[in-house]
Design a protein around this motif. Structure first.
Motif, mmCIF file in Angstrom:
data_model
loop_
_atom_site.group_PDB
_atom_site.id
_atom_site.type_symbol
_atom_site.label_atom_id
_atom_site.label_comp_id
_atom_site.label_asym_id
_atom_site.label_seq_id
_atom_site.Cartn_x
_atom_site.Cartn_y
_atom_site.Cartn_z
ATOM 1 N N LYS A 497 0.827 -1.201 0.000
ATOM 2 C CA LYS A 497 0.000 0.000 0.000
ATOM 3 C C LYS A 497 0.870 1.264 0.000
ATOM 4 C CE LYS A 497 -3.921 2.261 0.493
ATOM 5 N NZ LYS A 497 -4.900 2.329 -0.616
ATOM 6 N N ILE A 498 1.931 1.237 0.783
ATOM 7 C CA ILE A 498 2.841 2.396 0.838
ATOM 8 C C ILE A 498 3.488 2.635 -0.520
ATOM 9 C CG2 ILE A 498 5.072 3.185 1.761
ATOM 10 C CD1 ILE A 498 4.232 1.962 4.447
ATOM 11 N N ASN A 499 3.924 1.588 -1.191
ATOM 12 C CA ASN A 499 4.551 1.726 -2.506
ATOM 13 C C ASN A 499 3.572 2.277 -3.541
ATOM 14 O OD1 ASN A 499 7.153 0.885 -1.812
ATOM 15 N ND2 ASN A 499 6.613 -1.279 -2.016
ATOM 16 N N GLN A 500 2.305 1.894 -3.405
ATOM 17 C CA GLN A 500 1.275 2.436 -4.298
ATOM 18 C C GLN A 500 1.095 3.937 -4.054
ATOM 19 O OE1 GLN A 500 -2.092 -0.048 -3.360
ATOM 20 N NE2 GLN A 500 -1.496 -1.683 -4.788
ATOM 21 N N GLU A 501 1.123 4.305 -2.774
ATOM 22 C CA GLU A 501 0.980 5.720 -2.417
ATOM 23 C C GLU A 501 2.177 6.534 -2.902
ATOM 24 O OE1 GLU A 501 -1.534 7.438 -1.008
ATOM 25 O OE2 GLU A 501 -2.698 5.595 -1.263
#
Length: 563
Positions: A497-501
């Motif tokens: 999720k962090i990498n997507q953000e």
């Protein structure tokens, strides 16, 4: 801030002490005790240094050790009281006077320890020689510079005006090496790097004042005269930008105020250890224009003389101050010679603006047990009044009349600048585009932003968000406690999720990154002046508000000043 040197030696004023012979004797006794302590400790210090030089097992550097000792001693006072060595004197003079002998460049070190030309001053010796930002400096007069400290390289570039210097450089795009012989010149650092109009009708004058150097008030007046002459009709207002201005000469602060207020107006007073050293600073000349609407821009980096100007003109209800709270430096320094071309810059007084307030934010005389210094708490800040009766406060900088908080760059933008990727892309863009539109009109397009992202994907760019840092710390702690496997799946989900953000960050911060690219690219074609013009025209909330107050929102201007 620097003022005139003290007019009297310490003991000359003793006969003026009120209270008769008892006070005189008590003062002498106290001072005698201090002088004995100074003499005793100087003798001890000298003896220790001699003993170390004679008996210490390894060779010592007496000069370096003395500098370390002096710095440690002065650290007990305030950060503005400094010892300036003979080697540092030239740099100090350059900063004070705004001029030096050199070639007119700013340098930086890249990730490979190359010395890179970061900025070339317009019409400077390096500019005339065709040297560009991004060029890699290989050698100076045969001395290889890769891996050297920037200040060391800077000293090699500086020298007496007229003296010649031979440099070897490499083009960062083509890799071609070139040799240049350049004559050094006197490089002037202008106090007013930009002046112009900030409205479409050419009726609102804008002056950026970067520092209070000698004669800066003359520079400001010259800029204002030119803007008044070339305006489309009558000037309707002035924007004086003091954001980022660290201060300088107190006399120049008074002279700047004098441009907008008539002769005889009290601007600032200084109060020192001894009353005979106190001084009043009124205006002494007729104003440039005592009636024209005036706005002043400040931020957290506006300090010292900047706060005298903004605070004094606020106290007498002459200007509307816009922006964020200023730094809060209410201390005055003088520079004293201490032998062998060394100097001591020493705090000698506090200054007070017309309402009677001192805006010093930190109390260096009362440190915490750990040596830190606390700001004056709001509960202890005293209320003062402007001439019109508006409430103002001491002890924490200048509070603007209209608050527009400074915007801070995102983590992504900061990382792009810190890794010089914005700079490097601008270098490549310059060589690929012989011409661009005028500085005030240039904007990095969406299509060009897509190209920048493609370019960035080839540079192995990485940055860590706060959430990523916290998640990584959590993982390390869990591994140490041998229980990471219990929530490994949840960790991987969060990491995804962090990498997507992070990918979304390039969309969320698109306009900000485009502005940074526009600004850096414009510098390559139109130098510092063009960069400022581009920034003013494309993004500046404080300036837009200042213009509105003097055009479409005149009633608010009058309401703020209670006129």
């Amino acid at each position: 801030m620097n003022t005139i040197a003290l007019g009297k030696q310490l003991l000359l004023g003793l006969g003026l002490v009120a209270g008769g012979t008892a006070s005189y004797a008590q003062f002498n006794e106290t001072e005698a005790d201090k002088f004995f302590e100074i003499s005793k400790n100087l003798e001890i210090y000298t003896n220790v240094l001699k003993e170390l030089n004679t008996f210490y097992v390894d060779p010592i550097n007496p000069g370096k050790m003395t500098k370390t000792g002096l710095d440690a001693m002065l650290n007990e006072l305030d950060p503005y009281t400094n010892f300036i060595t003979e080697a540092e004197a030239e740099q100090f003079e350059m900063e004070f006077n705004g001029k030096y002998g050199g070639v007119g460049v700013v340098i930086r070190t890249d990730s490979n320890k190359n010395i890179v030309i970061a900025e070339v001053k317009e019409k400077s010796p390096f500019d005339k020689a065709g040297i560009k930002p991004g060029d890699i400096l290989i050698s100076i007069d045969g001395n290889m510079v890769k891996g050297r400290q920037e200040d060391e390289v800077g000293l090699l570039l500086k020298g007496a005006p007229g003296s010649k210097i031979k440099v070897s450089l490499k083009n960062p795009v083509t890799g071609k090496e070139m040799n240049k012989e350049v004559a050094r010149e006197e490089i002037l650092v202008p106090s007013v790097p930009y002046a112009g109009y900030v409205d479409n009708n050419k009726q609102i004058a804008y002056v950026l004042l970067s520092q209070f150097n000698p004669n800066c008030s003359k520079e400001v007046r010259k800029a204002l005269d030119s803007l008044k002459t070339n305006a489309n009709g009558e000037l309707k207002g002035v924007v004086l930008d003091l954001r980022g201005n660290p201060g300088g000469l107190i006399t120049e602060a008074v002279n700047i105020c004098n441009l907008f207020v008539d002769k005889g107006q009290h601007i600032v007073s200084t109060k020192a250890k001894h009353k005979e050293w106190d001084k009043q600073y009124p205006t002494t000349n007729e104003a440039w224009d005592a009636k024209i609407p005036l706005t002043i821009l400040i931020n957290a980096s506006s300090a010292s003389a900047s706060e005298i100007v903004s605070g004094a003109l606020q106290d007498i209800d002459r200007a509307v101050v816009i922006g964020s709270k200023s730094f809060g430096k209410g201390l005055v320094q003088v520079v004293r010679p201490v032998g062998y071309n060394s100097r001591l810059k020493v705090t000698t007084a506090k200054y007070y603006i017309p309402s009677g307030r001192c805006i010093q934010a930190l109390d260096y005389t009362h440190r915490n047990e750990d040596g830190t210094v606390a700001a004056v708490p709001d509960s202890l800040r005293k209320e003062f009044k402007t001439i019109a009766g508006r409430k103002v406060f001491d002890g924490g900088g200048i509070e603007p009349d209209i608050k527009i908080e400074s915007e801070y760059y995102s983590l992504l933008s900061s990382k792009l600048m810190r890794d010089y990727l914005i700079f490097n892309y601008a270098t490549e863009y310059y060589y690929a585009h012989p011409n661009i539109s005028p500085a005030k009109d240039f904007k990095f397009s969406d299509a060009e932003y897509d190209e920048f992202q493609k370019w960035l994907s080839t540079k192995n760019f990485k940055y860590e968000t706060k959430n990523e840092f916290i998640l990584d710390a959590l993982k390390k702690n869990a591994e140490e406690e041998k229980n990471f496997d219990r929530f490994k799946n949840e960790y991987n989900t969060l990491l995804t999720k962090i990498n997507q953000e992070k990918k979304q960050d390039f969309i969320n911060n698109k306009n900000e990154i485009k502005e940074l690219l526009s600004s850096e690219i414009v510098t390559r074609y139109y130098y510092q002046k063009g960069q400022i013009e581009n920034q003013l025209n494309n993004f500046n909330a404080a300036i837009k508000k200042a213009v509105a107050l003097m055009t479409t929102e005149k009633s608010e201007y009058s309401k703020v000043l209670q006129k």
